[in-house]
Every structure is written in C-alpha cells, then in structure tokens.
Design an enzyme around this catalytic site. Structure first.
Site, short mmCIF file in Angstrom:
data_model
loop_
_atom_site.label_atom_id
_atom_site.label_comp_id
_atom_site.label_asym_id
_atom_site.label_seq_id
_atom_site.Cartn_x
_atom_site.Cartn_y
_atom_site.Cartn_z
N SER A 174 0.83 -1.12 0.07
CA SER A 174 0.07 0.16 -0.06
C SER A 174 0.92 1.24 -0.04
O SER A 174 1.59 1.54 -0.90
CB SER A 174 -0.89 0.19 1.16
OG SER A 174 -1.89 1.07 0.96
N ASP A 270 -8.25 -3.34 -6.92
CA ASP A 270 -7.87 -3.13 -5.59
C ASP A 270 -9.12 -2.30 -4.65
O ASP A 270 -9.40 -1.37 -5.14
CB ASP A 270 -6.56 -2.07 -5.88
CG ASP A 270 -5.88 -1.84 -4.37
OD1 ASP A 270 -6.73 -1.31 -3.60
OD2 ASP A 270 -4.80 -2.25 -4.30
N HIS A 337 -6.38 -6.20 -1.49
CA HIS A 337 -5.47 -4.98 -1.33
C HIS A 337 -4.22 -5.35 -0.38
O HIS A 337 -4.51 -5.68 0.72
CB HIS A 337 -5.96 -3.67 -0.62
CG HIS A 337 -5.19 -2.56 -0.35
ND1 HIS A 337 -4.66 -1.80 -1.41
CD2 HIS A 337 -4.92 -1.99 0.76
CE1 HIS A 337 -3.95 -0.84 -0.79
NE2 HIS A 337 -3.93 -0.77 0.58
#
Length: 426
Positions: A174, A270, A337
């Site tokens: 991330s 995502d 994610h």
C-alpha cells in the site's frame, strides 16, 4: 463415547497447529534512538523503529526490507489524529508483530525468502517516507521527516550487517508499496557495488484518474500530502524535472525512469483504490456505493460496469510505464489490497493463482531469474482462485468469497480457540 474422546483431542491439536502455523513468528521492535539527534523522527517526535528477524544459512547475506503501509495524512487535522496512533508515534507501536507471508521464517510458507534477514520498517510519518520539513509548529508539535527516517533506518541496518549484503529486495504494501517504488533506485545506491538488488511494490500502484463525479480527487489529495510534508525534493528527480511534484507521487509517472528491476503486484480491482480513488465518500453522500465498496458481490450491474472501466484505466496507466523486460507484473482480478503480507494470499495450498502460479512463486522465480513473470488477469469474475475480501465498516478485511462460497480468512486467537475447544466438548 470413550473411543471418540482421543479423536476429539486430535482434532483440537490439529486446529491449534494450523492456527500457530498461519499466525507467524513474533519479532521484537528496535528503536533507532540515535536518529532523534538527526531530526529523523515520527510525527510526534518519537524515534523511528523497525523489526528485524536475522537470516541464517544460505540467507545470511540476503536482506528483505519491507515498508509498512497505512495511508497518508494530507493536512494538520489528519496528521494530528495520526500522531496519537501507531502510524504517527513509535510509542504507540506494538512491541512485537507477527511475521507471515513474505516475512515468514518457514520454508513451507515462504520458500525463497524464509532464511533471509527480514526487516519490517514501521510507518509513522504519513508521507510514504518522502517528507522533510525543518520547521516544527510548536502548537501542534508535528514533525514531517519521513525521508530522514528512511535514511536513518538504512544506516542502522548497514551497521548491523547489511553492508555485506549479496542480495537484497526492497518491498512494501500500500503506502509502503508506493515507498518501495519511490526509494527503489536510492536503495540500490546505498548498498555495496555488486549487490543484486530488486524492488517489489504490493498494492502501491495508485493511478491518477478521475472519480465517479469526474473530479480529480486523488490528484488533489496527493498534492496536499506532497505540499504539507515538503516531499518534492525527495521524489525521483527524473520525474520532478519534467512534471509537477504532486504528479510524481503517482507510480505511472515515475516507474518508466526506474533503473532497478521492479516487480509490480496489484489487483486491477484494488479495494482501497475502488473506495478512495474511484468512489470516495465525498462523491457518494447518499451511500449508493457503500455496499459495493465493502463487498464486490453486492455491486449492481451499473457499478460493475464502472469498475470494469476503472480496470481499463488502471491497465492503460500500467502499459505506459511498466514495459521493462527486467520487471515483473502480477495483475490479478481479485477484490484485494496487499497480497504479500498475509499467508493465505502469499503461499498456501489454496492461495490465489494467475496462470496457475501463486504470488510467492512468481516473485521468487523473477528475483532469482529462473523465469520472467508478466501476466495480467482476465476481467472479474473470471478467476475462481481469487479470495475476494469483504471489508467491515471499520475498514478492516474480513472473510472472503471464492465463487460465492465463504472461505476462512485469518482469524483472531479467541475465535480460533473457541472453535477448537468446541470440537472437543461437543
């Protein structure tokens, strides 16, 4: 009745062993206390920190450096809120964290990196380790020093043996995945000449695209992050020499100039980007996208069409930047994610696959030059191996679905033990 009792206890032990295996090894925290004198501090002025699990055997001179993720703060208000959490203060961080997935120390769960020196750099600056402003507002006591944290941690690790590294991989998830892109070439430059260095970005390829209202929401947000933190001077000069600094916070404008081999792992759906780039709350005041953003199986046909269009825009940005033969691509169609840090998505018997290949194998084959991997999945819902996340209203991943059937995600200890004990007493 007596004959069934041993079988029940065997079930309990098997259940407990599965829990222990998937939880991962607990690794203690290290504070870089001497960094404070250099101004390399978290938002609240506390020292930076990392977790190190030493390598062994053939991995003694191999280093995996992994950036923790956790979004950004774009104004004083959001940074003040962050300052009082583990994402803004090392005083709030857990003293031990579990290493699993790509950080696991077990060969059966992490075949190519299990015996490396594995480091998790804790995230407490809110700028993907790019900020550096000298001034500190005494009213807020906020410090924007992410780039200094990065250098201070690396200096500490070099002194602890990384100066002898023969192989090294910089990774992150991330906001940490974005950091691994931004610092990829500088990481290579900080290591000894001759070290084999590559980088891996997991769910860090954030795209510059308009939201459902047609507004450039994410571009405005990133501009605020870069401005507040003073990030411009620490973004790749190959990009900032051509474009406005805020644009250089987007991988699509940076990746073409990166010289170090880079592997991009990302979902074309995502869930963080769907929730925050495509359909942010500010453009969905009535919550018509709420159910869809939390669970892709709840999306209407119109919403799915919009998400398919987002996938095409994501791929268009990717095509323009990720064309190096030395790079790797693993773009699946899972509602996911961050897929390297959880064991179930990284490497287990039923982990998601793309072209019959699990993520761990694709990354390992690419790193060791056994074979290249550049694959893009077909559109959702074509991949039956996907573990599509369901997000609760506190924004945390829960159990997922495969082909509409519920599959177990990573459970907490209490719930697991409850079910294990239930197998014994019933």
């Amino acid at each position: 009745m007596l004959n069934s009792r041993p079988g029940r206890w065997l079930n309990f032990l098997a259940c407990l062993l599965l829990l222990l295996k998937t939880e991962g090894r607990l690794v203690g925290i290290t504070y870089v206390k001497n960094a404070v004198a250099k101004g390399a501090v978290c938002l609240d002025g506390s020292p930076p920190a990392y977790h190190l699990d030493r390598g062994s055997g053939t991995g003694i001179n191999s280093w995996l450096i992994d950036f923790e993720g956790g979004g950004w703060c774009n104004n004083v208000t959001s940074c003040l809120a962050r300052k009082n959490s583990r994402l803004g203060s090392s005083r709030r961080m857990a003293k031990e964290i579990a290493f699993s997935g790509i950080m696991s120390n077990r060969g059966q769960f992490n075949p190519d990196f299990y015996n490396w020196n594995r480091v998790k750099i804790r995230y407490c600056d809110g700028s993907s380790f790019t900020g550096d402003t000298q001034a500190v507002n005494h009213a807020t006591n906020l410090h924007f020093r992410g780039a200094r944290i990065w250098l201070a941690v690396i200096e500490d690790l070099l002194a602890k043996g990384m100066k002898n590294a023969e192989t090294a991989l910089l990774s992150g998830c991330s906001a940490g995945g974005l950091a691994s892109i931004m610092h990829c070439d500088s990481f290579r430059a900080l290591l000894p000449m001759g070290t084999k260095v590559k980088c891996l970005s997991d769910a860090g390829y954030f795209v510059n695209t308009k939201d459902i209202s047609g507004a450039p929401h994410i571009q405005s947000y990133f501009n605020e992050v870069v401005t507040l933190h003073g990030s411009a001077k620490n973004l790749p000069a190959s990009c900032t020499s051509r474009l406005k600094p805020a644009l250089c916070f987007f991988p699509q404008y940076v990746v073409p100039q990166i010289r170090t081999p880079l592997f991009i792992l990302n979902s074309a759906y995502d869930w963080w980007q769907i929730r925050n780039i495509l359909a942010p709350g500010v453009d969905d005041p009535n919550g018509s996208w709420s159910a869809c953003k939390f669970d892709i199986s709840n999306c209407s046909p119109i919403q799915l069409h919009t998400m398919q269009d987002f996938r095409l825009r994501f791929l268009h940005a990717l095509y323009r930047s990720a064309n190096s033969s030395a790079g790797g691509l693993y773009i699946d169609s899972c509602f996911a994610h961050c897929q390297t840090e959880t064991q179930e998505t990284w490497f287990m018997a039923d982990s998601p696959m793309l072209r019959k290949t699990k993520i761990a194998k694709a990354v390992g084959d690419w790193f060791y030059d056994r074979t290249s991997f550049q694959q893009i999945d077909c559109p959702y819902p074509c991949n039956p191996t996907c573990l599509n996340r369901v997000i609760d209203h506190q924004h945390q991943p829960k159990n997922g679905t495969r082909n509409g059937s519920t599959t177990l995600g990573k459970k907490d200890w209490v719930k697991w033990l409850f079910w294990c004990l239930l197998a014994v007493i019933t």
